[in-house]
Design an enzyme around this catalytic site. Structure first.
Site, PDB file in Angstrom:
ATOM      1  N   ARG A   1       0.847  -1.190   0.000  1.00  0.00           N
ATOM      2  CA  ARG A   1       0.000   0.000   0.000  1.00  0.00           C
ATOM      3  C   ARG A   1       0.891   1.251   0.000  1.00  0.00           C
ATOM      4  O   ARG A   1       1.673   1.447   0.936  1.00  0.00           O
ATOM      5  CB  ARG A   1      -0.908   0.024   1.235  1.00  0.00           C
ATOM      6  CG  ARG A   1      -1.858  -1.175   1.345  1.00  0.00           C
ATOM      7  CD  ARG A   1      -2.962  -1.110   0.298  1.00  0.00           C
ATOM      8  NE  ARG A   1      -3.756  -2.325   0.264  1.00  0.00           N
ATOM      9  CZ  ARG A   1      -4.913  -2.485   0.902  1.00  0.00           C
ATOM     10  NH1 ARG A   1      -5.399  -1.526   1.648  1.00  0.00           N
ATOM     11  NH2 ARG A   1      -5.581  -3.620   0.802  1.00  0.00           N
TER      12      ARG A   1
ATOM     13  N   GLU B   1       0.614   4.226   0.894  1.00  0.00           N
ATOM     14  CA  GLU B   1       0.002   5.257   1.728  1.00  0.00           C
ATOM     15  C   GLU B   1       1.092   6.076   2.395  1.00  0.00           C
ATOM     16  O   GLU B   1       1.999   5.526   3.015  1.00  0.00           O
ATOM     17  CB  GLU B   1      -0.891   4.596   2.791  1.00  0.00           C
ATOM     18  CG  GLU B   1      -2.061   3.832   2.200  1.00  0.00           C
ATOM     19  CD  GLU B   1      -2.800   2.991   3.234  1.00  0.00           C
ATOM     20  OE1 GLU B   1      -4.024   2.875   3.109  1.00  0.00           O
ATOM     21  OE2 GLU B   1      -2.143   2.452   4.139  1.00  0.00           O
TER      22      GLU B   1
ATOM     23  N   ARG C   1       0.438   2.810  13.175  1.00  0.00           N
ATOM     24  CA  ARG C   1      -0.435   1.723  12.718  1.00  0.00           C
ATOM     25  C   ARG C   1      -0.269   1.394  11.236  1.00  0.00           C
ATOM     26  O   ARG C   1      -0.956   0.514  10.737  1.00  0.00           O
ATOM     27  CB  ARG C   1      -1.895   2.071  13.018  1.00  0.00           C
ATOM     28  CG  ARG C   1      -2.270   3.463  12.604  1.00  0.00           C
ATOM     29  CD  ARG C   1      -3.596   3.926  13.174  1.00  0.00           C
ATOM     30  NE  ARG C   1      -4.724   3.494  12.385  1.00  0.00           N
ATOM     31  CZ  ARG C   1      -5.914   3.181  12.867  1.00  0.00           C
ATOM     32  NH1 ARG C   1      -6.115   3.236  14.169  1.00  0.00           N
ATOM     33  NH2 ARG C   1      -6.898   2.831  12.092  1.00  0.00           N
ATOM     34  N   HIS C   2       0.612   2.119  10.534  1.00  0.00           N
ATOM     35  CA  HIS C   2       0.757   1.932   9.093  1.00  0.00           C
ATOM     36  C   HIS C   2       2.177   1.519   8.704  1.00  0.00           C
ATOM     37  O   HIS C   2       3.150   2.118   9.169  1.00  0.00           O
ATOM     38  CB  HIS C   2       0.421   3.224   8.339  1.00  0.00           C
ATOM     39  CG  HIS C   2      -1.030   3.568   8.343  1.00  0.00           C
ATOM     40  ND1 HIS C   2      -1.578   4.436   9.255  1.00  0.00           N
ATOM     41  CD2 HIS C   2      -2.047   3.164   7.540  1.00  0.00           C
ATOM     42  CE1 HIS C   2      -2.882   4.557   9.022  1.00  0.00           C
ATOM     43  NE2 HIS C   2      -3.195   3.795   7.998  1.00  0.00           N
TER      44      HIS C   2
ATOM     45  N   GLU D   1      -8.464  -1.404  13.729  1.00  0.00           N
ATOM     46  CA  GLU D   1      -9.011  -2.235  12.663  1.00  0.00           C
ATOM     47  C   GLU D   1      -7.956  -3.237  12.214  1.00  0.00           C
ATOM     48  O   GLU D   1      -6.849  -2.854  11.839  1.00  0.00           O
ATOM     49  CB  GLU D   1      -9.421  -1.365  11.473  1.00  0.00           C
ATOM     50  CG  GLU D   1      -9.901  -2.155  10.270  1.00  0.00           C
ATOM     51  CD  GLU D   1      -9.739  -1.384   8.961  1.00  0.00           C
ATOM     52  OE1 GLU D   1      -9.359  -2.006   7.956  1.00  0.00           O
ATOM     53  OE2 GLU D   1      -9.977  -0.163   8.961  1.00  0.00           O
TER      54      GLU D   1
ATOM     55  N   SER E   1     -10.715  -6.199   7.047  1.00  0.00           N
ATOM     56  CA  SER E   1     -11.782  -5.679   6.190  1.00  0.00           C
ATOM     57  C   SER E   1     -12.319  -6.851   5.387  1.00  0.00           C
ATOM     58  O   SER E   1     -11.543  -7.674   4.888  1.00  0.00           O
ATOM     59  CB  SER E   1     -11.254  -4.605   5.241  1.00  0.00           C
ATOM     60  OG  SER E   1     -10.950  -3.434   5.959  1.00  0.00           O
TER      61      SER E   1
ATOM     62  N   ARG F   1      -0.676  -6.073  12.406  1.00  0.00           N
ATOM     63  CA  ARG F   1      -1.603  -5.380  13.311  1.00  0.00           C
ATOM     64  C   ARG F   1      -2.193  -6.336  14.348  1.00  0.00           C
ATOM     65  O   ARG F   1      -2.334  -5.989  15.518  1.00  0.00           O
ATOM     66  CB  ARG F   1      -2.733  -4.730  12.503  1.00  0.00           C
ATOM     67  CG  ARG F   1      -2.333  -3.444  11.808  1.00  0.00           C
ATOM     68  CD  ARG F   1      -3.557  -2.741  11.230  1.00  0.00           C
ATOM     69  NE  ARG F   1      -3.226  -1.433  10.696  1.00  0.00           N
ATOM     70  CZ  ARG F   1      -4.126  -0.517  10.339  1.00  0.00           C
ATOM     71  NH1 ARG F   1      -5.428  -0.791  10.470  1.00  0.00           N
ATOM     72  NH2 ARG F   1      -3.757   0.647   9.862  1.00  0.00           N
TER      73      ARG F   1
END
Length: 417
Positions: free
Chosen positions: A196, A198, A204-205, A340, A343, A391
């Site tokens: 990803r 991002e 958290r990333h 989270e 998903s 996570r």
């Protein structure tokens, strides 16, 4: 006990006394205390230091004060491989006691610390339990491409690369291939990297992580997928307690007891949060996730909570719209201790329905020609999910940063080591 053994290991710590020395050896999983006395072992330990790799021979004795209640009284100690320099970190300490950046900059040394290393044995256990459960439930393990022509999630968070003379991407998800495989395997899973792009620098990333993905056919609703995840997590936690008790104790892990996982819709979650919630009506912000998990713990005694029925206007385009309210989609998140970790949802299996949703989200079906072949030639009703391994481990072990649960993390600032 009482038998002579030979082990190859690393010198973890040396404690010299006046007449003897304790030499703690580190194997691939455990620490073993050995007792060196010149009268019993003629090999010299002059110059021996932490980080040396040795062959040790001696008799196993019981010693309740030693690690694991066992001690080896040495009769021979031979150097196999030395080290050029002393460690830059205090590897033999219970915890390293350094900053995260220093830890990650010296990763090859940091991971020799037993606390740091144990994190990844637990990670191994999560993966092992997940795989064992999936196979028991009739899922087939698949391996899908990580270099692709289009991203499963779309948007800007996708890594571009040159594939000979063609543009290509690093895959954001095995989603397209999982759905395709449901047509011929019914149930599939994969454990593999996910990418990803991002530009987040948060706790958290990370930009490369391991996804635990599964997809299952012949479902009646997304609740079948949620029930499968609940059973899987229950199995994984028991698997860890059975096979990784040593590491769980070392890390003082709080392993959750999973009975039933409570469930609320996004709208219900927003009502629970009230004025304390974020202004984002379409999703949960990080502070919302923390608050909803606190509610789940106080109300249901659960470390987990499902949040369902997110807006259908938001990606992903393969999420099936609710039959009761087309403004919502059959998609869910699973939150664990304020974060989270999953998903998932029910996917669109009808060809025409998938075309219509692509058009509704401004996508050109021609760009997804090969993905749509699976729909064109027929798919069973199906759904699935993706879990971020790091996570899950982070929250299971109470770590403060997801990078601590990645052996060699990749984030917006880190491409080495």
């Amino acid at each position: 006990m009482g038998e002579e053994i030979t082990i190859r290991a690393c010198v973890h710590k040396i404690r010299k006394m006046s007449e003897f020395a304790f030499i703690i050896l580190r194997t691939g999983r455990y620490l073993i205390q050995t007792l060196y006395a010149p009268a019993q072992c003629k090999d010299s330990i002059d110059g021996l230091r932490e980080g040396n790799f040795v062959l040790a021979r001696g008799v196993v004795k019981q010693n309740e004060k030693a690690v694991g209640g066992v001690e080896v009284q040495l009769s021979a100690l031979q150097l196999i491989s030395g080290s050029n320099e002393d460690y830059p970190l205090k590897v033999s300490n219970k915890k390293l006691g350094c900053s995260l950046d220093v830890n990650l900059d010296n990763r090859s040394v940091a991971l020799r610390n037993v606390y740091e290393r144990a994190i990844f044995k637990v990670q191994e256990g999560v993966v092992g339990g997940f795989r064992e459960f999936m196979l028991k439930e009739g899922f087939t393990e698949i391996h899908t491409p990580k270099i692709v022509a289009q991203g499963a999630e779309g948007g800007a968070n996708i890594f571009h690369l040159e594939y000979f003379d063609k543009p290509a991407f690093l895959n954001q998800s095995p989603q397209f291939y999982k759905q395709t495989a449901v047509a011929f395997f019914d149930r599939v899973f994969e454990i593999a990297p996910v990418y990803r792009a991002e530009k987040h620098a948060t706790s958290r990333h990370i930009n490369e992580y391991i996804g635990l993905d599964f997809e299952m056919g012949y479902i009646d609703s997304m609740y079948d997928v949620m029930a499968m995840e609940t059973a899987m997590l229950r199995y994984v936690m028991e698997y860890l307690k059975e096979h990784y008790a040593y590491e769980l104790d070392l890390l003082q892990a709080d392993v959750p007891v999973i009975k039933e996982i409570p469930c609320v819709t996004l709208l219900e979650a927003k009502e629970i949060l009230g004025n304390k919630g974020s202004k984002n009506k379409l999703d949960l912000e990080p502070e919302d996730e923390v608050a909803i998990c606190e509610y789940a713990k106080e109300t249901f005694g659960s470390d987990f909570i499902f949040v369902t029925h997110f807006p259908s206007s938001k990606p992903p385009f393969y999420a099936m719209n609710s039959r009761e309210d087309p403004r919502l989609a059959y998609k869910f998140d699973l939150l664990f201790r304020g974060l989270e970790i999953t998903s998932g949802g029910q996917r669109i299996h009808n060809y025409q329905e998938q075309l219509e949703k692509m058009h509704a989200q401004g996508l050109d079906p021609e760009d997804f020609k090969y993905y749509l072949e699976a729909h064109k030639y027929g798919l069973p009703p199906h759904g699935g999910l993706g879990i971020g391994l790091e996570r899950l481990v982070m929250k299971l072990l109470g770590l403060s940063n997801v990078r601590q649960a990645s052996m060699f993390p990749r984030d917006i600032n880190r491409l080495l080591p």
